[in-house]
Scaffold this motif. Structure first.
Motif, PDB file in Angstrom:
ATOM      1  N   ASN A   1       0.843  -1.190   0.000  1.00 41.92           N
ATOM      2  CA  ASN A   1       0.000   0.000   0.000  1.00 41.92           C
ATOM      3  C   ASN A   1       0.879   1.242   0.000  1.00 41.92           C
ATOM      4  O   ASN A   1       1.946   1.257   0.620  1.00 41.92           O
ATOM      5  CB  ASN A   1      -0.923  -0.006   1.231  1.00 41.92           C
ATOM      6  CG  ASN A   1      -1.633   1.320   1.434  1.00 41.92           C
ATOM      7  OD1 ASN A   1      -1.299   2.077   2.341  1.00 41.92           O
ATOM      8  ND2 ASN A   1      -2.605   1.628   0.594  1.00 41.92           N
ATOM      9  N   GLU A   2       0.434   2.266  -0.681  1.00 44.61           N
ATOM     10  CA  GLU A   2       1.154   3.531  -0.714  1.00 44.61           C
ATOM     11  C   GLU A   2       0.174   4.675  -0.963  1.00 44.61           C
ATOM     12  O   GLU A   2      -0.948   4.453  -1.442  1.00 44.61           O
ATOM     13  CB  GLU A   2       2.218   3.514  -1.825  1.00 44.61           C
ATOM     14  CG  GLU A   2       1.635   3.247  -3.208  1.00 44.61           C
ATOM     15  CD  GLU A   2       2.683   3.232  -4.304  1.00 44.61           C
ATOM     16  OE1 GLU A   2       3.748   3.865  -4.132  1.00 44.61           O
ATOM     17  OE2 GLU A   2       2.430   2.621  -5.367  1.00 44.61           O
ATOM     18  N   LEU A   3       0.585   5.860  -0.621  1.00 43.91           N
ATOM     19  CA  LEU A   3      -0.150   7.065  -0.976  1.00 43.91           C
ATOM     20  C   LEU A   3       0.564   7.706  -2.155  1.00 43.91           C
ATOM     21  O   LEU A   3       1.775   7.960  -2.089  1.00 43.91           O
ATOM     22  CB  LEU A   3      -0.206   8.043   0.194  1.00 43.91           C
ATOM     23  CG  LEU A   3      -1.036   7.617   1.414  1.00 43.91           C
ATOM     24  CD1 LEU A   3      -1.084   8.741   2.433  1.00 43.91           C
ATOM     25  CD2 LEU A   3      -2.441   7.205   1.021  1.00 43.91           C
ATOM     26  N   VAL A   4      -0.153   7.943  -3.237  1.00 37.46           N
ATOM     27  CA  VAL A   4       0.457   8.532  -4.428  1.00 37.46           C
ATOM     28  C   VAL A   4      -0.334   9.772  -4.847  1.00 37.46           C
ATOM     29  O   VAL A   4      -1.510   9.937  -4.485  1.00 37.46           O
ATOM     30  CB  VAL A   4       0.506   7.521  -5.594  1.00 37.46           C
ATOM     31  CG1 VAL A   4       1.312   6.293  -5.196  1.00 37.46           C
ATOM     32  CG2 VAL A   4      -0.896   7.114  -6.038  1.00 37.46           C
ATOM     33  N   TRP A   5       0.338  10.625  -5.593  1.00 34.67           N
ATOM     34  CA  TRP A   5      -0.339  11.806  -6.139  1.00 34.67           C
ATOM     35  C   TRP A   5      -0.584  11.568  -7.629  1.00 34.67           C
ATOM     36  O   TRP A   5       0.341  11.512  -8.431  1.00 34.67           O
ATOM     37  CB  TRP A   5       0.493  13.062  -5.931  1.00 34.67           C
ATOM     38  CG  TRP A   5      -0.278  14.297  -6.313  1.00 34.67           C
ATOM     39  CD1 TRP A   5      -0.324  14.907  -7.539  1.00 34.67           C
ATOM     40  CD2 TRP A   5      -1.161  15.040  -5.467  1.00 34.67           C
ATOM     41  NE1 TRP A   5      -1.181  15.978  -7.506  1.00 34.67           N
ATOM     42  CE2 TRP A   5      -1.704  16.089  -6.243  1.00 34.67           C
ATOM     43  CE3 TRP A   5      -1.533  14.926  -4.128  1.00 34.67           C
ATOM     44  CZ2 TRP A   5      -2.600  17.023  -5.726  1.00 34.67           C
ATOM     45  CZ3 TRP A   5      -2.428  15.850  -3.607  1.00 34.67           C
ATOM     46  CH2 TRP A   5      -2.951  16.882  -4.384  1.00 34.67           C
ATOM     47  N   ASP A   6      -1.849  11.378  -7.982  1.00 31.95           N
ATOM     48  CA  ASP A   6      -2.246  11.145  -9.362  1.00 31.95           C
ATOM     49  C   ASP A   6      -3.553  11.899  -9.594  1.00 31.95           C
ATOM     50  O   ASP A   6      -4.636  11.380  -9.349  1.00 31.95           O
ATOM     51  CB  ASP A   6      -2.419   9.645  -9.609  1.00 31.95           C
ATOM     52  CG  ASP A   6      -2.733   9.325 -11.069  1.00 31.95           C
ATOM     53  OD1 ASP A   6      -2.791  10.263 -11.890  1.00 31.95           O
ATOM     54  OD2 ASP A   6      -2.937   8.139 -11.387  1.00 31.95           O
ATOM     55  N   GLU A   7      -3.427  13.155 -10.012  1.00 30.27           N
ATOM     56  CA  GLU A   7      -4.572  14.062 -10.137  1.00 30.27           C
ATOM     57  C   GLU A   7      -5.241  14.269  -8.788  1.00 30.27           C
ATOM     58  O   GLU A   7      -6.425  14.588  -8.699  1.00 30.27           O
ATOM     59  CB  GLU A   7      -5.576  13.532 -11.154  1.00 30.27           C
ATOM     60  CG  GLU A   7      -5.009  13.370 -12.548  1.00 30.27           C
ATOM     61  CD  GLU A   7      -6.027  12.816 -13.528  1.00 30.27           C
ATOM     62  OE1 GLU A   7      -7.110  12.373 -13.073  1.00 30.27           O
ATOM     63  OE2 GLU A   7      -5.748  12.827 -14.722  1.00 30.27           O
ATOM     64  N   GLY A   8      -4.522  14.056  -7.736  1.00 30.50           N
ATOM     65  CA  GLY A   8      -5.024  14.177  -6.376  1.00 30.50           C
ATOM     66  C   GLY A   8      -4.407  13.083  -5.516  1.00 30.50           C
ATOM     67  O   GLY A   8      -3.714  12.184  -6.011  1.00 30.50           O
ATOM     68  N   SER A   9      -4.644  13.136  -4.229  1.00 33.23           N
ATOM     69  CA  SER A   9      -4.099  12.140  -3.313  1.00 33.23           C
ATOM     70  C   SER A   9      -4.893  10.837  -3.424  1.00 33.23           C
ATOM     71  O   SER A   9      -6.120  10.846  -3.327  1.00 33.23           O
ATOM     72  CB  SER A   9      -4.159  12.667  -1.874  1.00 33.23           C
ATOM     73  OG  SER A   9      -3.645  11.715  -0.970  1.00 33.23           O
ATOM     74  N   ARG A  10      -4.177   9.739  -3.630  1.00 34.52           N
ATOM     75  CA  ARG A  10      -4.820   8.440  -3.825  1.00 34.52           C
ATOM     76  C   ARG A  10      -4.266   7.419  -2.833  1.00 34.52           C
ATOM     77  O   ARG A  10      -3.057   7.368  -2.590  1.00 34.52           O
ATOM     78  CB  ARG A  10      -4.540   7.913  -5.230  1.00 34.52           C
ATOM     79  CG  ARG A  10      -4.853   8.886  -6.347  1.00 34.52           C
ATOM     80  CD  ARG A  10      -6.276   8.801  -6.793  1.00 34.52           C
ATOM     81  NE  ARG A  10      -6.475   9.489  -8.066  1.00 34.52           N
ATOM     82  CZ  ARG A  10      -7.582   9.422  -8.793  1.00 34.52           C
ATOM     83  NH1 ARG A  10      -8.599   8.682  -8.384  1.00 34.52           N
ATOM     84  NH2 ARG A  10      -7.680  10.087  -9.919  1.00 34.52           N
ATOM     85  N   ASN A  11      -5.176   6.599  -2.317  1.00 34.94           N
ATOM     86  CA  ASN A  11      -4.789   5.460  -1.496  1.00 34.94           C
ATOM     87  C   ASN A  11      -4.685   4.262  -2.430  1.00 34.94           C
ATOM     88  O   ASN A  11      -5.696   3.792  -2.957  1.00 34.94           O
ATOM     89  CB  ASN A  11      -5.831   5.232  -0.399  1.00 34.94           C
ATOM     90  CG  ASN A  11      -5.364   4.259   0.661  1.00 34.94           C
ATOM     91  OD1 ASN A  11      -4.348   3.593   0.503  1.00 34.94           O
ATOM     92  ND2 ASN A  11      -6.108   4.166   1.748  1.00 34.94           N
ATOM     93  N   SER A  12      -3.465   3.772  -2.653  1.00 32.31           N
ATOM     94  CA  SER A  12      -3.229   2.822  -3.724  1.00 32.31           C
ATOM     95  C   SER A  12      -2.905   1.415  -3.220  1.00 32.31           C
ATOM     96  O   SER A  12      -2.149   1.235  -2.275  1.00 32.31           O
ATOM     97  CB  SER A  12      -2.063   3.306  -4.595  1.00 32.31           C
ATOM     98  OG  SER A  12      -1.728   2.355  -5.588  1.00 32.31           O
ATOM     99  N   PHE A  13      -3.520   0.429  -3.884  1.00 35.74           N
ATOM    100  CA  PHE A  13      -3.163  -0.985  -3.738  1.00 35.74           C
ATOM    101  C   PHE A  13      -2.200  -1.282  -4.886  1.00 35.74           C
ATOM    102  O   PHE A  13      -2.600  -1.309  -6.051  1.00 35.74           O
ATOM    103  CB  PHE A  13      -4.418  -1.852  -3.835  1.00 35.74           C
ATOM    104  CG  PHE A  13      -4.218  -3.286  -3.448  1.00 35.74           C
ATOM    105  CD1 PHE A  13      -3.402  -4.120  -4.179  1.00 35.74           C
ATOM    106  CD2 PHE A  13      -4.865  -3.814  -2.346  1.00 35.74           C
ATOM    107  CE1 PHE A  13      -3.224  -5.439  -3.836  1.00 35.74           C
ATOM    108  CE2 PHE A  13      -4.711  -5.145  -1.982  1.00 35.74           C
ATOM    109  CZ  PHE A  13      -3.882  -5.959  -2.737  1.00 35.74           C
ATOM    110  N   SER A  14      -0.937  -1.499  -4.568  1.00 36.90           N
ATOM    111  CA  SER A  14       0.094  -1.582  -5.599  1.00 36.90           C
ATOM    112  C   SER A  14       0.721  -2.964  -5.652  1.00 36.90           C
ATOM    113  O   SER A  14       0.865  -3.637  -4.635  1.00 36.90           O
ATOM    114  CB  SER A  14       1.174  -0.529  -5.336  1.00 36.90           C
ATOM    115  OG  SER A  14       0.605   0.778  -5.293  1.00 36.90           O
TER     116      SER A  14
END
Length: 540
Positions: A320-333
């Protein structure tokens, strides 16, 4: 002359409400007594009976608020810690917000109480029809139309009973419906004193039929498809408030601690690893997606340790990570070996007052009350992800982040959109600081496994890391809570085209039947003007 079922020494509806709330708590984790779930429904039935007897709308509203408060205090008391951590305020303000939350959080009981009041006020319906058709239908409808911050369904009261919970293959709403129906049947049998075999048969036959169906599901043999060996890391990263974001020592220590734990897991693995699972918020605030935006969360150190773990194990890393993709996203990576390419799926359902602030634009004052709330935006893709095993097979899985496990319809939608062979849930319960909350949150995975007919794996940053097979049975010993830990797990997947009644039909047939039944009985029953005042009415 009126006849009522009486419990010696207990006559107040408020006592019934308190007992119902206590049994509600005992039915869920960490206790998990299914009998308590039936007793909870029984006392709610008695309260409903009192509402009909009293014939006052005000009483049904009061009982709704009181029961909501009782349930919050007995079962979901851990919300106090969550509110304090989210708001960052002291004891007084946090307590006031908890009280406000408690009075309205379980408002869904009002669908049963108020719905029963109006139905009996305007229509003359026999007690048999009411408790066998109207009463269970109101419970199902309350599950359907009552959105909650932390969704809880009536079927959740029975998820720890291995046989009874198999009815969740039709959906958690059906599990709740048949449970209420069973309580109603026992109630009618007792109050009518139908104790002879020929008399009791009519009441017990439907319950026997439900048990038989559950036995059939429990005895079902599901052909195994592929084997996958997973490593579950539990780094026990402490709950991090926003001020920690700039704490260089804390972030450095956290990143190094995660790497050390992963390295230890790889070194001690009993067999070749297919994938490593790193839970939500193992490394808070940071991500591996480069961005030129000033709000970018990109961290070269995060990139270095994730790639190092993949190269050391020659296995995929699910993290899991927090990424900036057109806004803050909670990502399952998913970071894949060899190519070191990362696939991302963004969280769909965000936690209100945790990951976003409802009505923030309309009520700016809310931000001062909830300073720790994030500004995430949700994702829109529902695709599954694929792990390549050491044997060369491809295993597809449905990715869930934390809170999404509480939404059965979301899980169903994701599996139908992109069929998978198991479900993986990355989660973080550390900010609740509660053993009870952790157990309750983990318990929801049992029913998602049964509904979907797929193994369910849960990796939690501070525990409870666990796994369930398609019958909701534990597949691994629970890792200790609030401690660093490593779990090794062999999972036998199922066919990606496997269907359960819930996946095939969803909750819609039962909702239609419940609504149709209510309307049919309402418009085919004679009108009743203040029928509760009629002296010649016999109530059993």
């Amino acid at each position: 002359m009126k006849k009522h079922l009486k419990i010696p020494g207990i006559s107040s509806p408020f006592t019934f409400l308190l007992l119902a709330a206590i049994f509600f708590a005992l039915s869920l984790e960490p206790f998990g007594f299914a009998t308590a779930g039936f007793l909870c429904l029984f006392f709610l039935l008695l309260v409903t009976k009192e509402i009909i007897k009293e014939g006052r709308l005000f009483h049904s509203i009061v009982y709704t608020v009181v029961f909501s408060f009782f349930v919050t205090c007995t079962t979901f008391y851990w919300m106090g810690n969550a509110i304090r951590n989210i708001t960052g305020h002291g004891l007084v303000i946090s307590s006031l917000l908890f009280l406000l939350y408690g009075f309205f959080s379980f408002y869904k009981i009002g669908i049963i109480f108020i719905g029963s009041f109006f139905f009996k006020k305007y229509r003359l319906v026999s007690e048999t029809k009411f408790y066998l058709f109207i009463f269970p239908s109101l419970f199902l409808i309350s599950d359907w139309i009552s959105p909650m911050v932390f969704p809880v369904y009536w079927g959740d009261l029975f998820r720890n009973q291995i046989l009874w919970r198999q009815m969740a293959r039709f959906g958690i709403e059906v599990l709740g419906l048949v449970s209420v129906l069973s309580v109603s049947l026992f109630y009618l049998m007792v109050v009518r004193k139908e104790y002879k075999w020929k008399q009791t048969y009519l009441y017990l036959a439907p319950i026997f039929f439900i048990f038989s169906g559950n036995l059939y599901f429990l005895a079902e043999t599901i052909p195994p498809e592929k084997a996958i060996h997973l490593v579950l890391l539990q780094p026990n990263t402490p709950y991090a408030k926003n001020k920690i974001r700039e704490d260089f020592d804390f972030m450095t220590k956290t990143i190094q601690g995660v790497f050390n734990l992963g390295e230890e897991a790889i070194r001690n693995a009993p067999k070749p690893i297919d994938a490593i699972l790193l839970p939500e918020s193992s490394i808070p605030f940071l991500g591996t997606l480069p961005s030129k935006n000033p709000n970018s969360t990109y961290s070269k150190s995060f990139v270095d340790i994730t790639e190092a773990l993949v190269q050391l194990s020659n296995a995929s890393l699910v993290f899991n990570e927090l990424v900036w993709d057109e806004g803050s996203r909670n990502s399952f990576s998913l970071l894949k070996p060899v190519t070191l390419n990362t696939e991302r799926r963004y969280k769909h359902i965000l936690l209100p007052f945790g990951e976003y602030l409802p009505f923030e634009n309309q009520i700016p004052l809310l931000r001062s009350l909830f300073p720790e709330v994030s500004h995430h935006i949700s994702g829109s893709e529902f695709g599954s992800q694929v792990i390549k095993t050491k044997s060369g097979e491809s295993v597809s899985f449905t990715p869930l982040i934390c809170y999404e496990v509480l939404y059965p319809e979301l899980v169903r939608k994701m599996i139908l959109h992109s069929p998978s062979e198991l479900t993986i849930n990355l989660t973080n319960d550390s900010w609740f600081e509660s053993f009870t909350e952790t157990k309750q949150h983990a318990g929801a995975g049992r029913l998602r496994a049964i509904e979907s007919g797929r193994p369910f794996v849960r990796a939690a940053v501070s525990g409870l890391s666990s796994a369930y097979d398609p019958w909701g049975r534990d597949m691994m010993g629970e890792l200790p809570i609030f401690q660093k830990a490593i779990g090794y797990l062999d999972v036998m997947t199922v066919s990606h085209d496997r269907e359960t009644p819930y996946l095939k039909f969803g909750p819609y047939p039962w909702r239609v039947l419940a609504v149709f039944g209510l309307f049919f009985l309402f418009f085919t029953s004679p009108r009743a003007f203040d029928s509760h005042k009629k002296k010649n009415e016999i109530e059993i």
